[in-house]
Design an enzyme around this catalytic site. Sequence first.
Site, mmCIF file in Angstrom:
data_model
loop_
_atom_site.group_PDB
_atom_site.id
_atom_site.type_symbol
_atom_site.label_atom_id
_atom_site.label_comp_id
_atom_site.label_asym_id
_atom_site.label_seq_id
_atom_site.Cartn_x
_atom_site.Cartn_y
_atom_site.Cartn_z
ATOM 1 N N SER A 245 0.847 -1.197 0.000
ATOM 2 C CA SER A 245 0.000 0.000 0.000
ATOM 3 C C SER A 245 0.888 1.254 0.000
ATOM 4 O O SER A 245 1.751 1.381 -0.875
ATOM 5 C CB SER A 245 -0.979 -0.067 1.184
ATOM 6 O OG SER A 245 -2.080 0.795 0.971
ATOM 7 N N ASP B 151 -9.154 -5.438 -5.413
ATOM 8 C CA ASP B 151 -8.322 -4.488 -4.665
ATOM 9 C C ASP B 151 -8.815 -3.053 -4.823
ATOM 10 O O ASP B 151 -9.237 -2.637 -5.909
ATOM 11 C CB ASP B 151 -6.891 -4.581 -5.224
ATOM 12 C CG ASP B 151 -5.808 -4.190 -4.245
ATOM 13 O OD1 ASP B 151 -6.072 -3.361 -3.369
ATOM 14 O OD2 ASP B 151 -4.690 -4.718 -4.390
ATOM 15 N N HIS C 203 -7.141 -6.154 -1.047
ATOM 16 C CA HIS C 203 -5.945 -5.351 -0.763
ATOM 17 C C HIS C 203 -4.861 -6.112 -0.004
ATOM 18 O O HIS C 203 -3.766 -5.606 0.173
ATOM 19 C CB HIS C 203 -6.383 -4.115 0.050
ATOM 20 C CG HIS C 203 -5.408 -2.989 0.054
ATOM 21 N ND1 HIS C 203 -4.873 -2.447 -1.098
ATOM 22 C CD2 HIS C 203 -4.865 -2.268 1.089
ATOM 23 C CE1 HIS C 203 -4.067 -1.452 -0.785
ATOM 24 N NE2 HIS C 203 -4.025 -1.322 0.528
#
Length: 298
Positions: free
Chosen positions: A110, A250, A277
Amino acid sequence: MSPDPSAKGTVPFGEYRTWYRVTGELGAGRPAVVAVHGGPGSTHDYLLPLARLAEDGWPVVHYDQLGNGGSTHLPGKGAEFWTVELFERELANLVGQLDIADDYVLFGQSWGGPLCARHAMTGPPGLRGLVIANAPASYPVWLREMTRLRAELPPDVEQTLRRHEADGSYDSPDYLAAMRVFYDRHVCRVTPWPRDFLSSFMEIYNDPTVYYAMNGPNEFHVIGSLKDWSIVDELHRIHTPTLLISGRHDEATPAVVQPYQDGIAGARWEIFEESSHLPHLEEPERFFEVMTDFLKSL
């Protein structure tokens, strides 16, 4: 034999301290994998499963970025203190302090993805590989895709989100419940949420200083200092072997990840069909197959 998970400590970072944990033995043959968490303002906890790589000889370094977890908390610091450059310096400092600068791999998840990409742009000679997982290269693109994903939520959920965002009541139980609908679709599709993920989630809740300053109140309402930030035009500077990871569901949609594929020569992109994710929690067996294959190729 399971690796010893007990090597923990802190290293100095200027006048502050960065907490770290090492699983496996540094300098024993294979490069260390440094796990760089998201947020900004999350913690290492949700990436703890990566420690499994140590069983196959890759020592794993976890750390908490400044402001959270076991590192120095600075709730009095304003938004101007929390810069991308601060976290770049912290990462470079950690690599140096642990004496792994001549042989390491970065795994950035991320927000950790663009942070690791920025590090790779400096051309560190000991950086053997780069994994960019579920990550934006451009927050304007991320925000555009968030708008699209939110439009696919049930109308009453989106109306609840908008109502509370308009008046800033992010702590409202109704807002949190509506937020959870998005998270269950696009952040973590495992129910109940894995303990490691919940731990990081609660760490942000307990001290949201960094997250609020740089990101905003949640994953899809980015109003912090990163909202206009992009590294798309710099990605050609990366010459490290690179693996890109994302999930079919995602919040880091294909449009979000595409700039990495376009900008980094030779980058390999693996999409996890049953994940959002957090593929390392949602499809752990395939995740470790892909990671091990990449690490062996370096």
